[in-house]
Scaffold this active site. Structure first.
Site, short mmCIF file in Angstrom:
data_model
loop_
_atom_site.label_atom_id
_atom_site.label_comp_id
_atom_site.label_asym_id
_atom_site.label_seq_id
_atom_site.Cartn_x
_atom_site.Cartn_y
_atom_site.Cartn_z
N LYS A 1 0.78 -1.34 0.08
CA LYS A 1 -0.13 0.17 -0.06
C LYS A 1 0.77 1.34 -0.05
CE LYS A 1 -3.71 0.43 2.60
NZ LYS A 1 -4.49 0.34 3.82
N GLU B 1 10.28 -5.97 3.63
CA GLU B 1 10.43 -7.22 3.02
C GLU B 1 9.99 -6.84 1.38
OE1 GLU B 1 9.36 -7.85 7.28
OE2 GLU B 1 8.62 -6.51 5.64
N GLY C 1 -4.81 -4.67 5.89
CA GLY C 1 -4.16 -5.94 4.97
C GLY C 1 -4.71 -7.19 5.01
N ARG C 2 -5.14 -7.54 6.22
CA ARG C 2 -5.63 -8.95 6.17
C ARG C 2 -7.17 -9.24 5.97
NH1 ARG C 2 -4.61 -6.61 11.03
NH2 ARG C 2 -5.97 -6.08 12.72
N GLU D 1 -3.73 -11.48 14.34
CA GLU D 1 -3.34 -10.31 14.35
C GLU D 1 -4.30 -9.42 14.70
OE1 GLU D 1 -0.15 -8.82 11.41
OE2 GLU D 1 -1.99 -7.98 10.64
N HIS E 1 -3.22 -38.31 11.33
CA HIS E 1 -1.82 -39.05 11.61
C HIS E 1 -0.80 -38.15 11.93
CE1 HIS E 1 -2.95 -42.93 9.45
NE2 HIS E 1 -3.91 -42.19 9.03
N LYS F 1 10.34 -4.91 13.47
CA LYS F 1 10.84 -4.27 12.24
C LYS F 1 11.70 -3.17 12.42
CE LYS F 1 7.11 -3.90 9.26
NZ LYS F 1 5.88 -3.79 8.63
#
Length: 574
Positions: free
Chosen positions: A220, A226, A291-292, A377, A408, A532
């Site tokens: 954005k 990153e 964002g999420r 979050e 399993h 960060k």
């Protein structure tokens, strides 16, 4: 950024409500009397009917939860005391319920139909009109790529898309792309890069032809560390590879290559242009989309290209169907409201700390990872929306695995361990790839496992039943299953764009309900910032002694170890 105004609406302390006190007494009564799902089902033939709901195309069975009619009524009483319905309406109306950022929370506007233009004006913005305008720009671009009309610098059609993002700019698109693999256009592939580990970029790009690769940079602000690091690495890879192939030779060629091979999802047009991407190839979204919560915005551009405009519209329709249900269904009949309240019931009264999500569909193998960000979050907070401390535990640790793989691995702990772990089982009646093993329909065998696991978790296996099988007495305790392990069954017709949209919206609103009970702002994420910031301070210390001297002792020790490992590696290479 100026600080937002102090909140004027204070959250009610849930633990001080009458309903909370009644729920506490009810919990003690259940524990004293003994919880027995076997008895509950035997005594109440209508139990399944009472706790089964239809939400859009989803069939939701809550009957195998630790819930009675009294529990349900008390949970709804709690919702009424906390005014969750009113807060829900405030969210849909665009009130600034994201208090720490002074923003509206309008991910639901991303999927409202064109007919709703002019009906949602927030802060002077016709939200639906703006969304549909951006969608139409995206649709036009996606169709050009799908038809081979948008080409690379050498005139070849695009075959591979590299989507670079992180967090909400990655987890949602990756999950949906995997879920909709059967609907991806033949000849198109999408590769998602998020991790700053160089290995991630290498694995996603080393076998690609740069002449037929399109890179989507999703950030954005166009400043995410990153994402922008990976974007520059991708740009270098692409230009170097095109030079080696002779596709570009001059600086002007480089500029044309970036223009042909890079597009952006961002609102920072200045930085996008500095990178070399045209505003015409930049698609935006709004600060009222976290964002999420953004996979159905321009963040989903890769999905639109891969699966097509019609599929993306179906995706939006699925979201909207669940939005409409959540908004318009009365409190006492609202399955989503009850699901959120049940999670509070387990977290705050039973002491459950984690929640398993178990999709019986291999295509949903990234769904649990997606929900980890959405839920943890959003609700991993210890401060309420007015800045005061929370008064009870908040948030759940979400985790899971697809299908029989989990059976399993960790199902042993769910069945016979000491932790209470509520679990959501998700399955679909139809499969994209029907297969037979002789006369056995494999999908039916798969669904039999889905049904058997929820039955075993609910009803268990008594010592007498174990003995009746001829088991030696000393071994009986090890083969007893206590049962009374809560599960929710979510069953759909088939996994397609519509149902994926439904599932995402379902959990978005469950998260909202939980956060509203706890009085927290589910739409900020300050917890991701500190690490960060410190990383930026540490980077210079790798090679600068002055910067190294400012680090704490443990950081200095680790950096010293790093340099010794690097020296050893260089020595071995020689």
């Amino acid at each position: 950024m100026p600080f937002p105004p102090e909140p004027t609406v204070r959250p009610t302390d849930p633990t001080q409500t009458n309903a909370w006190k009644k729920l506490s007494d009810h919990y003690n009564t259940l524990k004293t009397a003994g919880i027995s799902m076997r008895d509950w089902f035997a005594q109440d033939p209508s139990r399944v009917q009472e706790f089964t709901f239809t939400v859009g195309d989803l069939h939701i069975d809550l009957s195998k939860n630790i819930i009675t009619s009294t529990t349900k009524n008390l949970l709804f009483e709690l919702a009424r005391e906390l005014h969750i319905d009113e807060r829900k309406k405030a969210m849909f109306a665009g009130e600034h319920i994201n208090t720490t950022e002074d923003r509206a929370v309008l991910h639901t506007a991303l999927r409202r139909p064109m007919e709703d233009e002019g009906k949602l004006i927030v802060d002077g913005q016709d939200c639906v009109k703006d969304v549909r305008y951006e969608l139409n720009r995206m649709y036009a671009f996606a169709e050009r790529v799908r038809l081979g009309q948008w080409t690379g610098v050498s005139g070849k059609a695009i075959t591979d898309i590299v989507s670079i993002g992180i967090g909400g700019s990655d987890l949602g698109p990756v999950m949906v792309y995997e879920a909709l693999k059967p609907y991806v256009q033949e000849g198109l592939r999408v590769h998602y890069v998020s991790n700053i580990d160089p290995c991630d970029m290498y694995e996603k790009t080393h076998s690609l032809n740069p002449e037929t690769t399109l890179v989507i940079v999703v950030s954005k602000t166009f400043t995410t560390l990153e994402t922008m690091t990976n974007a520059r690495v991708a740009r270098t890879w692409l230009l170097d590879a095109l030079r080696k192939q002779g596709a570009i030779t001059t600086k002007d060629d480089e500029a044309r290559a970036i223009a042909h091979h890079f597009v952006a999802v961002s609102t920072n047009l200045e930085l996008v242009q500095q990178f070399g991407i045209s505003p015409d190839c930049t698609f935006g979204f709004w600060n009222w989309v976290g964002g999420r919560y953004s996979v159905d915005s321009a963040v989903g551009l890769s999905l639109m290209i891969a699966c097509g405009v019609q599929a993306f519209e179906e995706f939006l329709h699925g979201f909207h169907a669940v939005d409409e249900y959540f908004y318009s269904t009365p409190l006492e009949e609202n399955a989503i409201m009850l699901m959120g309240l049940l999670n509070v019931w387990y977290t705050n009264f039973f002491g459950a700390s984690s929640h398993a999500v178990l999709p019986y569909s291999q295509y949903l193998h990234r769904f649990a990872a997606y929900l980890q960000q959405l839920t943890m979050e959003s609700n991993g907070k210890s401060t309420r929306w007015d800045g005061t401390p929370v008064t009870c535990n908040t948030g759940e640790i979400f985790w899971g695995e697809a299908g029989t793989n989990g059976q399993h691995a960790f199902y042993q702990l769910i069945h016979q361990g000491t932790h209470l772990i509520p679990a959501d089982f998700i399955a679909f009646a139809n499969t994209a790839h029907a297969t037979q093993d002789g006369n056995q329909d494999i999908h039916e065998l798969f669904l039999a496992n889905f049904l058997a696991q929820t039955k075993a978790l609910a009803f268990g296996k008594t010592a007498d039943e174990v003995r009746a099988e001829g088991t030696p007495e000393w071994m009986v305790p090890a083969r007893v299953f206590s049962g009374n392990k809560p599960t929710t069954s979510i069953f759909g017709k088939e996994l397609n764009a519509f149902s994926v949209g439904e599932l995402i919206a379902l959990y978005e609103h469950i998260v909202f309900v939980e956060g509203s009970v706890w009085g927290i702002d589910s739409f900020d994420q300050w917890g991701v910032e500190l690490g960060k910031q410190l990383a930026k301070q540490i980077v210079p210390a790798f090679h600068d002694k002055d910067a190294l001297s400012k680090q704490d002792a443990s950081t200095q020790s680790l950096l010293a170890f790093y340099h010794s490992c690097r020296s050893y590696a260089h020595t071995m290479q020689k």
